[in-house]
Structures are given as structure tokens and as C-alpha cells.
Design a protein around this motif. Structure first.
Motif, PDB file in Angstrom:
ATOM      1  N   ASP A  69       0.847  -1.195   0.000  1.00 33.10           N
ATOM      2  CA  ASP A  69       0.000   0.000   0.000  1.00 33.10           C
ATOM      3  C   ASP A  69       0.881   1.243   0.000  1.00 33.10           C
ATOM      4  O   ASP A  69       1.904   1.290   0.693  1.00 33.10           O
ATOM      5  N   ASN A  70       0.488   2.253  -0.795  1.00 33.44           N
ATOM      6  CA  ASN A  70       1.244   3.509  -0.848  1.00 33.44           C
ATOM      7  C   ASN A  70       0.443   4.693  -0.324  1.00 33.44           C
ATOM      8  O   ASN A  70       0.762   5.840  -0.614  1.00 33.44           O
ATOM      9  N   GLY A  71      -0.594   4.405   0.452  1.00 28.41           N
ATOM     10  CA  GLY A  71      -1.417   5.463   1.011  1.00 28.41           C
ATOM     11  C   GLY A  71      -2.574   5.863   0.124  1.00 28.41           C
ATOM     12  O   GLY A  71      -3.438   6.632   0.540  1.00 28.41           O
ATOM     13  N   PHE A  72      -2.598   5.325  -1.101  1.00 31.52           N
ATOM     14  CA  PHE A  72      -3.675   5.630  -2.041  1.00 31.52           C
ATOM     15  C   PHE A  72      -4.119   4.397  -2.800  1.00 31.52           C
ATOM     16  O   PHE A  72      -5.308   4.095  -2.901  1.00 31.52           O
ATOM     17  N   GLU A  73      -3.136   3.641  -3.311  1.00 36.61           N
ATOM     18  CA  GLU A  73      -3.437   2.456  -4.099  1.00 36.61           C
ATOM     19  C   GLU A  73      -2.948   1.198  -3.387  1.00 36.61           C
ATOM     20  O   GLU A  73      -1.916   1.209  -2.719  1.00 36.61           O
ATOM     21  N   LEU A  74      -3.694   0.124  -3.567  1.00 40.73           N
ATOM     22  CA  LEU A  74      -3.335  -1.173  -3.024  1.00 40.73           C
ATOM     23  C   LEU A  74      -3.043  -2.111  -4.185  1.00 40.73           C
ATOM     24  O   LEU A  74      -3.855  -2.251  -5.100  1.00 40.73           O
ATOM     25  N   ALA A  75      -1.873  -2.741  -4.166  1.00 36.46           N
ATOM     26  CA  ALA A  75      -1.500  -3.694  -5.208  1.00 36.46           C
ATOM     27  C   ALA A  75      -1.340  -5.072  -4.576  1.00 36.46           C
ATOM     28  O   ALA A  75      -0.718  -5.210  -3.515  1.00 36.46           O
ATOM     29  N   GLU A  76      -1.903  -6.090  -5.221  1.00 43.29           N
ATOM     30  CA  GLU A  76      -1.836  -7.460  -4.722  1.00 43.29           C
ATOM     31  C   GLU A  76      -1.112  -8.332  -5.734  1.00 43.29           C
ATOM     32  O   GLU A  76      -1.373  -8.257  -6.933  1.00 43.29           O
ATOM     33  N   ALA A 125      -2.369  -4.656  12.823  1.00 42.46           N
ATOM     34  CA  ALA A 125      -3.811  -4.872  12.706  1.00 42.46           C
ATOM     35  C   ALA A 125      -4.036  -6.333  12.326  1.00 42.46           C
ATOM     36  O   ALA A 125      -3.102  -7.017  11.888  1.00 42.46           O
ATOM     37  N   PRO A 126      -5.240  -6.870  12.500  1.00 44.15           N
ATOM     38  CA  PRO A 126      -5.504  -8.251  12.079  1.00 44.15           C
ATOM     39  C   PRO A 126      -5.130  -8.451  10.617  1.00 44.15           C
ATOM     40  O   PRO A 126      -5.272  -7.538   9.803  1.00 44.15           O
ATOM     41  N   MET A 127      -4.648  -9.650  10.280  1.00 42.54           N
ATOM     42  CA  MET A 127      -4.223  -9.922   8.909  1.00 42.54           C
ATOM     43  C   MET A 127      -5.360  -9.719   7.915  1.00 42.54           C
ATOM     44  O   MET A 127      -5.135  -9.475   6.738  1.00 42.54           O
ATOM     45  N   GLY A 128      -6.590  -9.825   8.389  1.00 39.84           N
ATOM     46  CA  GLY A 128      -7.736  -9.631   7.504  1.00 39.84           C
ATOM     47  C   GLY A 128      -8.067  -8.173   7.244  1.00 39.84           C
ATOM     48  O   GLY A 128      -8.893  -7.866   6.384  1.00 39.84           O
ATOM     49  N   ALA A 129      -7.430  -7.255   7.965  1.00 43.67           N
ATOM     50  CA  ALA A 129      -7.698  -5.825   7.776  1.00 43.67           C
ATOM     51  C   ALA A 129      -7.095  -5.355   6.453  1.00 43.67           C
ATOM     52  O   ALA A 129      -6.177  -5.963   5.905  1.00 43.67           O
ATOM     53  N   ARG A 130      -7.616  -4.266   5.945  1.00 37.98           N
ATOM     54  CA  ARG A 130      -7.102  -3.696   4.697  1.00 37.98           C
ATOM     55  C   ARG A 130      -5.618  -3.402   4.839  1.00 37.98           C
ATOM     56  O   ARG A 130      -5.169  -2.843   5.832  1.00 37.98           O
ATOM     57  N   THR A 131      -4.837  -3.782   3.802  1.00 40.03           N
ATOM     58  CA  THR A 131      -3.412  -3.453   3.802  1.00 40.03           C
ATOM     59  C   THR A 131      -3.234  -1.942   3.861  1.00 40.03           C
ATOM     60  O   THR A 131      -3.869  -1.214   3.109  1.00 40.03           O
ATOM     61  N   GLY A 132      -2.392  -1.480   4.759  1.00 35.70           N
ATOM     62  CA  GLY A 132      -2.202  -0.054   4.989  1.00 35.70           C
ATOM     63  C   GLY A 132      -2.759   0.388   6.323  1.00 35.70           C
ATOM     64  O   GLY A 132      -2.382   1.449   6.842  1.00 35.70           O
ATOM     65  N   THR A 133      -3.648  -0.434   6.907  1.00 32.79           N
ATOM     66  CA  THR A 133      -4.277  -0.073   8.180  1.00 32.79           C
ATOM     67  C   THR A 133      -3.244   0.055   9.299  1.00 32.79           C
ATOM     68  O   THR A 133      -3.279   0.993  10.106  1.00 32.79           O
ATOM     69  N   THR A 134      -2.308  -0.888   9.364  1.00 37.27           N
ATOM     70  CA  THR A 134      -1.312  -0.875  10.437  1.00 37.27           C
ATOM     71  C   THR A 134      -0.433   0.368  10.345  1.00 37.27           C
ATOM     72  O   THR A 134      -0.171   1.031  11.356  1.00 37.27           O
ATOM     73  N   PHE A 135       0.044   0.677   9.138  1.00 35.72           N
ATOM     74  CA  PHE A 135       0.861   1.878   8.966  1.00 35.72           C
ATOM     75  C   PHE A 135       0.064   3.124   9.350  1.00 35.72           C
ATOM     76  O   PHE A 135       0.568   4.006  10.053  1.00 35.72           O
TER      77      PHE A 135
END
Length: 244
Positions: A69-76, A125-135
Motif C-alpha cells: 500500500d502507498n497510502g492511495f493504491e493497493l497492489a496485490e 492490525a488483524p491480517m484480515g484488515a485492509r493493507t495499509g491499516t497498520t501503517f
């Protein structure tokens, strides 16, 4: 004998540093350098720009999955094991290489990104949370955590708390906030830092200026036409906050 023993120990140490189990990569890794830079009380935009562009990696070795995550886009992408490294293959043949350097996860230089280092999150954050949540939560806590006093503006003399989950307490008629990290909101505010303030899911953008333990929140003036993308600039001051 003593020299041979020293060489043996040195070789063992070097071997241990270079050897990592696949599960060592697992988990959530955040851009701690960006957080530490911002926590000094400087411009958030500058801190993120100087230490970006990516803010969080989430790696699931067993599932062969990775996201960034770059604060705007999420890439998987999909994880592929290599020699002492992992490759993350994203759609469009975009490949990033990850290695471990001690306790840090290193995203190596590629044609898409510069080299960056990430630390394992202390309170993920839980692994199921949106990537970027922990940061985001770690940044919110470091950048706006603590007790702020309203020095000027509505509610003067009162106390404000910005929680790491986006809840704000003490700003009159407001209950949620979000810092602008990147993307459209950053583009609309130019070189200025901005945040969103709302109550009951109705709100507006504001410009803010951070100088150490002082936080100035300004109304955002839009110079664009109704059919154009908003162009925000600093307007009159709404609040001046000071952290104890």
C-alpha cells in the motif's frame, strides 16, 4: 587454534545473518522511517515524500500472497521464492524483489520503485484488515497522538484527542478525521498538508500546518470551477492546537 576458533565463529555468525526461514518474511511490515520523520513535528507531506513511496507490505508465505500500500493504491501479487529472496509478481509483469537484512525487510531497487526498508509492525492490525491499516494507525498515533489544547478557535480552552482509528474527540461538531497521505486529496491540495474532518459521515477538507507541538488547522478554499477538479489553498484559520 585461537585464530581458527575465531574464524569458525565469524563464519557461523555470517551464515546465521544470511540465513532466513520462509516464515521470517510473514506478517505486516511498515515504513517506520516515514513515521519517525513525521513524528518530529514537520510537514507530513514532506516526511512521506522523503521516505516513500510505499508504506506497508503484508506477506502471507503459506498462501503465496503479498500486498503493498502507498497510502492511495493497493497492489496485490503472488509470492515466488528465489535464492535468499522473494519475488512479488503483480499484474502487468510488474515484479518487486524482497530480501531480509537483519530485522528489516528490504524492497530492492526496481524500474518501478527505489530501495526501501520496512520494519515488522509492533502492534499489527488483524491480517484480515485492509493493507495499509497498520501503517496508518501507527502514523496517526505518532503524528497526532497525545493531548492537544485548543489555543484559538471554536471550543477554545478545550482538549482534543486524535485516536489512531480515525476518531477525533474535542473538536466541536466533529467526530472523525483522516490525514491525506497520497493520491487525489494530495493532488488537490498542492504542496499543502490536508485532512478530512466530518461528523455523521458529512464533512469537508481542511489544510493544516504542523510546527513541532503546534497544529494550525485552516479552512480550505477551492479556486476551481464547479466542473473542475478542486484546487485547495489555505484559507482563514479555524483552530490553533498545542500539544502538552
Amino acid at each position: 587454534m585461537r585464530q581458527a576458533l575465531a574464524l569458525t565463529l565469524a563464519a557461523a555468525l555470517l551464515s546465521g545473518c544470511a540465513s532466513h526461514k520462509p516464515e521470517d518474511y510473514n506478517g505486516i511490515w511498515i515504513n517506520q522511517k516515514a513515521i519517525d520523520s513525521a513524528a518530529k513535528g514537520i510537514s507530513l507531506r514532506q516526511a512521506l515524500k522523503d521516505n516513500g513511496p510505499n508504506f506497508e507490505w503484508k506477506l502471507n508465505i503459506a498462501a503465496g500472497q503479498a500486498s503493498v500500500d502507498n497510502g492511495f493504491e493497493l497492489a496485490e501479487g503472488q509470492l515466488a521464492a528465489g535464492d535468499k529472496q522473494y519475488q512479488v509478481v503483480f499484474p502487468g509483469n510488474h515484479v518487486e524483489t524482497l530480501t531480509l537484512d537483519g530485522d528489516e525487510l528490504v524492497q530492492n531497487t526496481s524500474q518501478w520503485s527505489p530501495q526501501q526498508s520496512f520494519e515488522k509492525a509492533r502492534s499489527p492490525a488483524p491480517m484480515g484488515a485492509r493493507t495499509g491499516t497498520t501503517f496508518e494507525q501507527a502514523l496517526y498515533s505518532a503524528y497526532l497522538g497525545g493531548e492537544w489544547k485548543i489555543m484559538a478557535g471554536p471550543g477554545q480552552g478545550g482538549t482534543v484527542h486524535f485516536r489512531d482509528n480515525g476518531v477525533v474527540e474535542g473538536l466541536p461538531s466533529l467526530d472523525r478525521y483522516a490525514l491525506c497521505l497520497a493520491g487525489d486529496c494530495a493532488d488537490m491540495s498542492g504542496a499543502n498538508d490536508s485532512l478530512w474532518l466530518e461528523r455523521n459521515q458529512r464533512g469537508a477538507p481542511y489544510i493544516f500546518k504542523r510546527d513541532g507541538d503546534q497544529l494550525e488547522i485552516l479552512r480550505a478554499l477551492n479556486s476551481a470551477q464547479p466542473d473542475e477538479k478542486p484546487q485547495l489553498s489555505p484559507g482563514p484559520r479555524q483552530w490553533l492546537l498545542e500539544r502538552d
